[in-house]
Design a protein around this motif. Sequence first.
Motif, PDB file in Angstrom:
ATOM      1  N   ASN A 196      -2.605   2.475  12.028  1.00  0.00           N
ATOM      2  CA  ASN A 196      -3.934   2.353  11.419  1.00  0.00           C
ATOM      3  C   ASN A 196      -3.919   1.491  10.165  1.00  0.00           C
ATOM      4  O   ASN A 196      -4.806   0.668   9.951  1.00  0.00           O
ATOM      5  CB  ASN A 196      -4.489   3.733  11.070  1.00  0.00           C
ATOM      6  N   ILE A 197      -2.916   1.697   9.358  1.00  0.00           N
ATOM      7  CA  ILE A 197      -2.861   0.973   8.077  1.00  0.00           C
ATOM      8  C   ILE A 197      -2.727  -0.525   8.315  1.00  0.00           C
ATOM      9  O   ILE A 197      -3.448  -1.324   7.722  1.00  0.00           O
ATOM     10  CB  ILE A 197      -1.694   1.488   7.202  1.00  0.00           C
ATOM     11  N   LEU A 249       0.848  -1.187   0.000  1.00  0.00           N
ATOM     12  CA  LEU A 249       0.000   0.000   0.000  1.00  0.00           C
ATOM     13  C   LEU A 249       0.886   1.241   0.000  1.00  0.00           C
ATOM     14  O   LEU A 249       1.624   1.474   0.959  1.00  0.00           O
ATOM     15  CB  LEU A 249      -0.907   0.028   1.240  1.00  0.00           C
ATOM     16  N   ALA A 307      -2.690   5.464   0.990  1.00  0.00           N
ATOM     17  CA  ALA A 307      -3.097   6.142   2.222  1.00  0.00           C
ATOM     18  C   ALA A 307      -2.339   7.457   2.343  1.00  0.00           C
ATOM     19  O   ALA A 307      -1.384   7.704   1.613  1.00  0.00           O
ATOM     20  CB  ALA A 307      -2.798   5.238   3.414  1.00  0.00           C
ATOM     21  N   GLU A 323      -3.557  -2.101  10.927  1.00  0.00           N
ATOM     22  CA  GLU A 323      -4.752  -2.603  11.614  1.00  0.00           C
ATOM     23  C   GLU A 323      -5.898  -2.839  10.640  1.00  0.00           C
ATOM     24  O   GLU A 323      -6.560  -3.864  10.673  1.00  0.00           O
ATOM     25  CB  GLU A 323      -5.195  -1.599  12.687  1.00  0.00           C
ATOM     26  N   ILE A 324      -6.092  -1.892   9.739  1.00  0.00           N
ATOM     27  CA  ILE A 324      -7.322  -1.953   8.947  1.00  0.00           C
ATOM     28  C   ILE A 324      -7.110  -2.465   7.524  1.00  0.00           C
ATOM     29  O   ILE A 324      -7.894  -3.243   7.019  1.00  0.00           O
ATOM     30  CB  ILE A 324      -8.032  -0.581   8.953  1.00  0.00           C
ATOM     31  N   TYR A 325      -6.021  -2.038   6.872  1.00  0.00           N
ATOM     32  CA  TYR A 325      -5.869  -2.405   5.458  1.00  0.00           C
ATOM     33  C   TYR A 325      -4.986  -3.635   5.257  1.00  0.00           C
ATOM     34  O   TYR A 325      -4.909  -4.170   4.159  1.00  0.00           O
ATOM     35  CB  TYR A 325      -5.321  -1.218   4.658  1.00  0.00           C
ATOM     36  N   GLU A 326      -4.290  -4.013   6.292  1.00  0.00           N
ATOM     37  CA  GLU A 326      -3.499  -5.247   6.301  1.00  0.00           C
ATOM     38  C   GLU A 326      -2.621  -5.475   5.068  1.00  0.00           C
ATOM     39  O   GLU A 326      -2.655  -6.553   4.476  1.00  0.00           O
ATOM     40  CB  GLU A 326      -4.439  -6.454   6.488  1.00  0.00           C
ATOM     41  N   MET A 330      -8.381  -5.171  -2.663  1.00  0.00           N
ATOM     42  CA  MET A 330      -7.476  -4.067  -2.376  1.00  0.00           C
ATOM     43  C   MET A 330      -6.068  -4.376  -2.891  1.00  0.00           C
ATOM     44  O   MET A 330      -5.357  -3.487  -3.345  1.00  0.00           O
ATOM     45  CB  MET A 330      -7.439  -3.833  -0.877  1.00  0.00           C
TER      46      MET A 330
END
Lengths: 448, 460
Positions: free
Chosen positions: B91-92, B40, B68, B94-97, B219
């Motif tokens: 955050n990344i 990402l 992001a 945690e959420i977008y893995e 994703m």
Amino acid sequence: MGSILTDRKNQVLTKKLGASTDIDCAKESLAGSVSQRACVFCGSRVVLYPVTDALHLIHGPVGCAAYTWDIRGSLSSDRELHRNSFTTDLREKHIVFGGEQQLYQSMVELIDKLKPEAAFVYSTCIVGLIGDDVEAICKKVEKEKGIPVLPVQSEGFQGSKKDGYKIACDALAKLVGTRNNKEVSKKSINILGDFNLAGELWMLKEYYEKIGVEINATITGDGRVNDICNAHKASLNVVQCSGSMMHLAKTMKEKYDIPFMKVSYFGIEDMSDALYEVANFFKDEEMLRKSTELVKDEISLLLPALEEYRKGLEGKKAAIYVGGAFKAISLVKALRLLGIETVIVGSQTGNKEDYKLLADLCNEGTIILDDSNPNELSDFVNQTGADLFIGGVKERPIAFKIGIGFCDHNHERKEALAGYEGMINFAKEVYASVNSPVWEFTSRKKQK
Amino acid sequence: MLLRHTPKDSIERKALTINPAKTCQPIGAMYAALGIHGCLPHSHGSQGCCSYHRSTLTRHYKEPIMAATSSFTEGASVFGGQANLLQAITNIFEIYEPEIIAIHSTCLSETIGDDLNQIIQKASDDGKIPLGKHVIYANTPSYVGSHVTGYANMLKGIIRYFPEATEKKTDFINLISGWVEPSDMKEMKRLAKMMGAKTIMFPDTSDVVETSLDGDYKMYPKGGTTISELIASGNSKKSIGIGTWATKEAAIALENKCKVPFALTDVPIGLQATDRFIQAVAKAAEISIPDSITNERGKLVDVIADMHQYLYGKRVALWGDPDQLIPLVEFLVDLDMKPVYIVTGTPGKLFEQKMKEILSEKVPEAKYKAGEGADMFMMHQWIKNEPVDLLIGNTYGKYISRDENIPFLRMGFPILDRIGHSYFPTVGYMGGLRILEKILGLFMDKQDAESPETSFELVM
């Protein structure tokens, strides 16, 4: 993949009868989110962009100018200066020694060659940091060249797009009231917040002129500097896309005592209201009669035409994710007219009042979102089984990957979607996309 | 006319850029990072940067482009962006893995002096990077270089982090891809495979930015160079950097880090550049060139011969990135055409030197310029003074094409108004054929549309 970041749980809401419709919004995006939002500069740039005879000079490194080069389908009836990209293209040396000389030189060169009516000078992130005195240079050039030169202090990091709208309004407000070289009748309005995407403004102008209203300035769609300078002579400001232009309307109310009203031109109901309310404002029987007639004529043409599309759309479900929440409200109503229920609705920049209105308007179970991201959106689309997505450039391919229809309600719309004609275009576009044969070739993972 | 403001007389410009022939570094870093599987990209700056890059890449590929942002605010720009970046990393993951976060800086974060290396180290020390996950970075201030150098810098960031040299070299060769389309990356892999070379290509955006529609939004699409391939690239026996601007520094970095020697070659656009690419692969992998390759080459030569009469002496104006322009200009000369105006916003003296080498003898009248002041406005002025028969470049040529009624072949970045670039390569011999087909189509369509009845031809 868990789809909602813990810290933004309160920015998502499912409408339930009797439950609170309070939503967290107007807050900064979480660091690390794949936000669909943009920056202050972006907000200022899109609002001012349609002023066609002004010079738009972007003071910063090349990117900010390159990415905003002719990206908004705002049509012009005359000059096309706004469709070029002008930048000071700041390099490392300017970051170290300052970019003032570069800015001054650029402006002088441009004004001499292109003879614009005014110049807007946008400050980008870096300009705020290196401390160029953009205002002083603008003043100097204004004096030397004899045209208005307006600093737009839109450093990106100051906030979100919405803050950029306000800064753009401040720049416009500096022009308003500076000239008195135009005859303006008592029954004239300014149209605020329509950007003439796909020529929408021209349709609106025609409607208003038909009911006997004169259009003074259009801000900013197909905008002209001289009209904006004379904008204080109108009797009323009619404001669409309230997020971007309310600030200017309020400023003009304070300074020139010009009343304003909020309207939307999208969908039959809202479009008709926009005409009636203006007629009522002028307390003009003739105008009201003409409005009624126009609405009747248009609707009698429109409804039968819509019926075909409605048949193919009845019972479908829609997801909406747009920039401003006010637009979302109109969309929910317009979709309802086509027999489509809105199951997800969200915006990048809505406020509590907007979301309250949305919650009141929507059916039970509708998911309401502030500042969402692709993961959430796609999860909710799968969860609700939406058949249609309405959004902008970044949402389009996501909708298509999931295998559902899409309608661009942002800068990249190719058809006028405002007014009565726009309603037909909208119905047609939605119908075509939702019922495209291509969806038969995909295996959609619907979780009903 | 949209560009009615462009005067014919050349004007003295000291400071200004009008209609740029480049954009800024971060978008290149973002594109390069997309070529790594499960990666990402992350923009360390204001929200707008990330939004613009995603929108532009989305418009170019008609695909979801994910990245992001640190979402800078006034506070971050005063006190530094460390807090934002640390929170973003948490955050990344945690959420977008993602497997990897590829951070690039922006003009803002560079100027306030954020030290990406130090912040990532801190994130690691604080346990914010989950085991087995990776954070890489590149410095890409927008006021240095162009989108091309941004791409190059992210490649360097990849090399700095992943490749490992163990005792044993493998018989793989690394293909370090310059900034080309996913279709081009696929084609270069195909050619290498046809020759029997074992390759690791990075980055590799095929099957990332041109994915299939299967009813599911992913994703992290299936394509992209994998982490194990990147690590293994340190043991390859040789690297080939394809395109000097985009890959030279990465190739050097890999040699310094893992002792993988490298060769540089041009992006294989056209006949001679493809010859050189094929030879480079053959040499690096120590294999011979199979007949199948020679056969593809022969077909391209055949079509050039067949169609020479339509190409001879035609004047062409081009703009874009040095790595594309150099082989393309060479190809046009080989086609007996005259590339007379060439512009790139990407700075670098080597470009003008290369142009001189290719053009001084065969097209002495050619004008070319790189870097400051080299923009589309200047190109238009040149054309106004002496017109050309063909334009080749990114979408931004469409204004000139329309105003001056000049056929226009879209090549480069971005292409916002046509499809095809994602799927049909312009590299290799077959890519050369495609360029040729497009050019001829444009010329012949124009002739068919505009020729008087008497000279309207059935057979061409």
